[in-house]
Design a protein around this motif. Structure first.
Motif, short mmCIF file in Angstrom:
data_model
loop_
_atom_site.label_atom_id
_atom_site.label_comp_id
_atom_site.label_asym_id
_atom_site.label_seq_id
_atom_site.Cartn_x
_atom_site.Cartn_y
_atom_site.Cartn_z
N ALA A 68 8.76 -48.01 -25.28
CA ALA A 68 8.10 -46.72 -25.56
C ALA A 68 7.36 -46.24 -24.31
N GLN A 104 3.56 -41.85 -28.15
CA GLN A 104 3.52 -43.21 -28.67
C GLN A 104 2.82 -43.30 -30.03
N SER A 139 13.14 -45.36 -32.79
CA SER A 139 12.45 -46.31 -33.66
C SER A 139 12.96 -46.19 -35.08
N ARG A 169 12.12 -41.80 -27.94
CA ARG A 169 11.29 -42.92 -28.40
C ARG A 169 11.94 -43.42 -29.69
N ALA A 223 10.52 -50.99 -32.79
CA ALA A 223 10.81 -50.30 -31.53
C ALA A 223 12.25 -50.58 -31.12
N ALA A 236 4.88 -50.09 -27.13
CA ALA A 236 5.88 -51.03 -27.63
C ALA A 236 6.97 -51.32 -26.61
#
Length: 310
Positions: free
Chosen positions: A144, A150, A228, A226, A140, A200
Motif C-alpha cells: 500500500a 491507506q 485489497s 491499492r 492487502a 500494509a
C-alpha cells in the motif's frame, strides 16, 4: 493462536498478521478476479464509489471497469479462491477465537483503489443481531503506497459506547449520520484517541472489531492502485437465528445468498449506453480509444451541449 494477538484485539480493537498470505496465494486470487472482470458477468454487483451508483459488471463498459473507482461485491459467492482466502484453515481458527464462535462469512468487498471512506464503524451498517457478533478482515493484495489512500484507524475506539439512533437501535438512520459523526468526534477527543495509518505489505491481514473506527485515507495520486479484499463475518449463532443458508468451510461457514439488488436505473443506463454508441460511431471509437470511459460520460460532458440524442 498467540495469546498476545487476542490481548491486542481486546485492548485495541484490531490485530495485524504480517505476511500472513504468500505472494503466490495472493497472485492466484488476483488472476482469477482479473479474468472475472474481463468476462463482465451479469451476476456480480458493483458500487461506483465516485457517484454512489450500484450496477452489475456486465452493465458497464470495459473502459469503465478499467478506469472507474468501484467496489466489487460478494465475489466469494461463486469464486472458491476468494472464499479460501476468507476462510482458510489458518485464518478461520483465529477468527473463531476472537469472535467467540465459528465465523459465518457474510460478504466480500474487492477494491482496486482506495475507498476514501470517512471514518465509520461497521456495526452501524451491518448491525449484528447480538452485540459484538461481527468481525472483519482486510487483506492487502499489494504493497500500500502512501499516495494511494491507506487504511486509517483509531486504536481502542471500539470501546466507545455506540449512539442509539431514533429508531431505538444502533443501526444507522441516514439523516442522523451528521449527529453520529459529531458524537464520535467528541468521544474520540474525550478518550484522547489518535488516528493511525496501516502501511500494509502484500499478504498482510488486518483484523478489526466491528466497533473500531476506521476509514480510507485521501488519495494523493489517482493513478496508483491499492488492491485489497475485505471480508465481514457474523457469528454462526446470529446467522442461524436469521435463517441464513450456511455452507461449511474449514472451521467456519460462508453464507449462501442471492446477489445484492440492482436498481432499475442501472439497466436504463446500460440501454442508453448501447443505443448512444450504436447511433454515434465517433463516440464509440472515442470510448474504445479510452478518450471517454463511456458514451454516458461523453453525453454528459459534450453530447448534451451538441444536441445529440438517442
Amino acid at each position: 493462536m498467540d495469546p498476545l494477538l487476542k490481548q491486542d484485539f481486546e485492548c485495541n480493537g484490531f490485530a495485524i498478521l504480517p505476511a500472513f498470505y504468500s505472494h503466490s496465494e495472493i497472485d492466484a486470487v488476483l488472476d482469477s478476479i482479473a479474468t472475472r472482470k474481463l468476462a463482465r458477468p451479469m451476476n456480480v454487483t458493483v458500487d461506483l464509489l465516485d457517484t454512489g451508483e450500484r450496477s452489475l459488471l456486465g452493465l458497464l463498459t470495459a473502459q469503465e471497469i478499467a478506469t472507474r473507482r468501484m467496489k466489487i461485491n460478494d465475489l466469494y459467492l461463486d469464486m472458491p479462491g476468494v472464499r479460501e482466502l476468507a476462510l482458510s484453515e489458518r485464518i478461520a481458527p483465529i477468527l473463531r477465537e476472537l469472535l467467540g464462535q465459528a465465523p459465518a462469512l457474510c460478504n466480500s468487498l474487492y477494491f482496486e483503489k482506495g475507498s476514501q471512506q470517512p471514518a465509520h464503524v461497521d456495526s452501524i451498517y451491518m448491525t449484528p443481531a447480538t452485540p459484538n457478533h461481527l468481525i472483519a478482515i482486510w487483506v492487502a493484495l499489494e504493497d500500500a503506497h502512501a499516495d494511494a489512500g491507506q487504511l486509517e484507524y483509531y486504536p481502542a475506539s471500539h470501546k466507545i459506547e455506540q449512539m442509539i439512533f431514533s429508531n431505538g437501535t444502533r443501526h444507522f438512520e441516514p439523516a442522523e449520520m451528521p449527529k453520529w459523526h459529531a458524537y464520535m468526534d467528541e468521544e474520540v477527543a474525550k478518550a484522547g484517541l489518535h488516528k493511525k495509518t496501516f502501511s500494509a505489505k502484500k499478504g498482510d491481514v488486518f483484523i478489526w472489531h466491528s466497533n473500531l473506527l476506521h476509514g480510507g485515507g485521501p488519495i494523493s495520486d489517482p493513478s496508483r492502485t491499492r488492491k485489497s479484499l475485505v471480508f465481514h463475518y457474523f457469528s454462526t449463532s446470529d446467522a442461524v437465528d436469521l435463517d441464513m443458508r450456511l455452507q461449511p468451510l474449514s472451521c467456519g461457514f460462508w453464507i449462501d445468498r442471492p446477489i445484492l439488488d440492482v436498481p432499475k436505473a442501472a439497466f436504463e443506463r446500460a440501454e442508453f449506453e448501447r443505443a448512444y454508441l450504436a447511433k454515434y460511431e465517433d463516440v464509440a471509437q472515442a470510448v474504445r480509444a479510452g478518450t471517454f470511459a463511456s458514451g454516458i460520460q461523453h453525453y454528459d460532458l459534450c453530447g448534451k451541449a451538441e444536441g445529440r440524442t438517442i
